[in-house]
Design a protein around this motif. Sequence first.
Motif, PDB file in Angstrom:
ATOM      1  N   ASP A   1      -0.422  -6.052   8.136  1.00 24.26           N
ATOM      2  CA  ASP A   1      -1.380  -5.130   8.739  1.00 24.26           C
ATOM      3  C   ASP A   1      -1.475  -5.400  10.242  1.00 24.26           C
TER       4      ASP A   1
ATOM      5  N   ASP B   1       0.810  -1.217   0.000  1.00 23.31           N
ATOM      6  CA  ASP B   1       0.000   0.000   0.000  1.00 23.31           C
ATOM      7  C   ASP B   1       0.842   1.265   0.000  1.00 23.31           C
ATOM      8  N   SER B   2       2.172   1.114  -0.049  1.00 28.58           N
ATOM      9  CA  SER B   2       3.036   2.286  -0.180  1.00 28.58           C
ATOM     10  C   SER B   2       3.282   2.657  -1.640  1.00 28.58           C
TER      11      SER B   2
END
Length: 421
Positions: free
Chosen positions: A398, A65-66
């Motif tokens: 996560d 997600d970066s």
Amino acid sequence: MTGTSGAVGAAGETRAAGEAGAAGEFGALLARRTAWGRSDAISRILAAANAPGVLSMAGGIPAPDSFPVARLTEAAERVMSRSATAALQYAPTEGVAAMRRAVAARAGETGAAVGPERVMVTGGSQQGLDLVAQALIEEGDEVALDDPSYLGAVQVFRRAGARLLPVPTDRDGMRVDVLAERLAAGARPKAVYVVPHFHNPTGGVLSEERRRLLAGLAERYGFLVVEDDPYGDLAFGGGRLPSTDVHSGRVVRLMSLSKTLCPGLRVAGLVAPAGLIGELVAAKQSSDLQTNTFGQYLLAELLADPDFLPSHLARLRTLYGGRARATAALLRELLPWLAFEEPRGGLFFWCTVDDPRVTSDVLYERALAEGVAIVPGTPFCIEQDGSRVLRLSFATLDEEQRREGAARLATAFEKARTDAC
């Protein structure tokens, strides 16, 4: 999870058996150097990170997600509409002009001013490291580096035939005072390899005072400083220190984009002194001719927006800083037998197992059986004892996965301790 980890182990055994068979059949044909840097540590880390069902706290892999997916998609569309023919064609060995200009500009923002004529675009910074070894190191030459050190660098320099000169490290990076003592006693390395920001694996940051001292030693003794800096933009608080090249012209900078943009494109920058860049380009030409043309056009297009990188890096610092703090709290809660210093940046915790009955190698095996991957400290160490240290990454999992991973590691530790009793 036992079945999953058993599959991972079986695959590893099959691969090892195949490699042993190949060596037996073709051993007489192999160059001696093929054995010098042989290590499967990196491949094991990557295999564990990608094994089904295994939660990986192992590899230095950036969070998916970066990745700036939307911005990359937009840039790709612009490249294909404006420059498709050039972006799909061969390019100069030293790199596409726009990408070299982008690397030079970034180098000037984080160190000494440099023109694009001193820049080469490489297939990841690991290739840059390998090209430096090809161009400089002959069998028996000394190379100084931190102990513990990035295992990819250890592998490259050993394969080149170098004699490694390990230098202890601490919170402020390489103990340059110890290096100075060894130089005064007669050590003559051709190169000194450092990871100046959030060192892999220890997390140390080479202090301004030590950078000045290292630069002065390079000028006095004539060695080259090889500065590998993939984590410098991932400081969780405060700014970054300038490159050692502001104090000396005897510095090669390896400027990875893998941790800040994405690793899959395999595009990085190398900045070298004017008298050396031509030799490095020649070494690259004989290796792979050039780096991925489309990737260079894509990243040059993205970096041409002056507002993109500052905002993107700010987002990364927030993302990784939050995960580092949350992971630290989790480790204190569930793994009180792990001692560590909370990271100031980068992607890792460097931890010490405080129970003398459990080594990190045993814990690694037990952890994998429980479905969580870690990295034992031994592969990073040259002379230092790595049996009680390990590296944990907090980047990719996560919140729920990190808690589950820590719980599995706690179970692995209890089983390892029971076995040792």
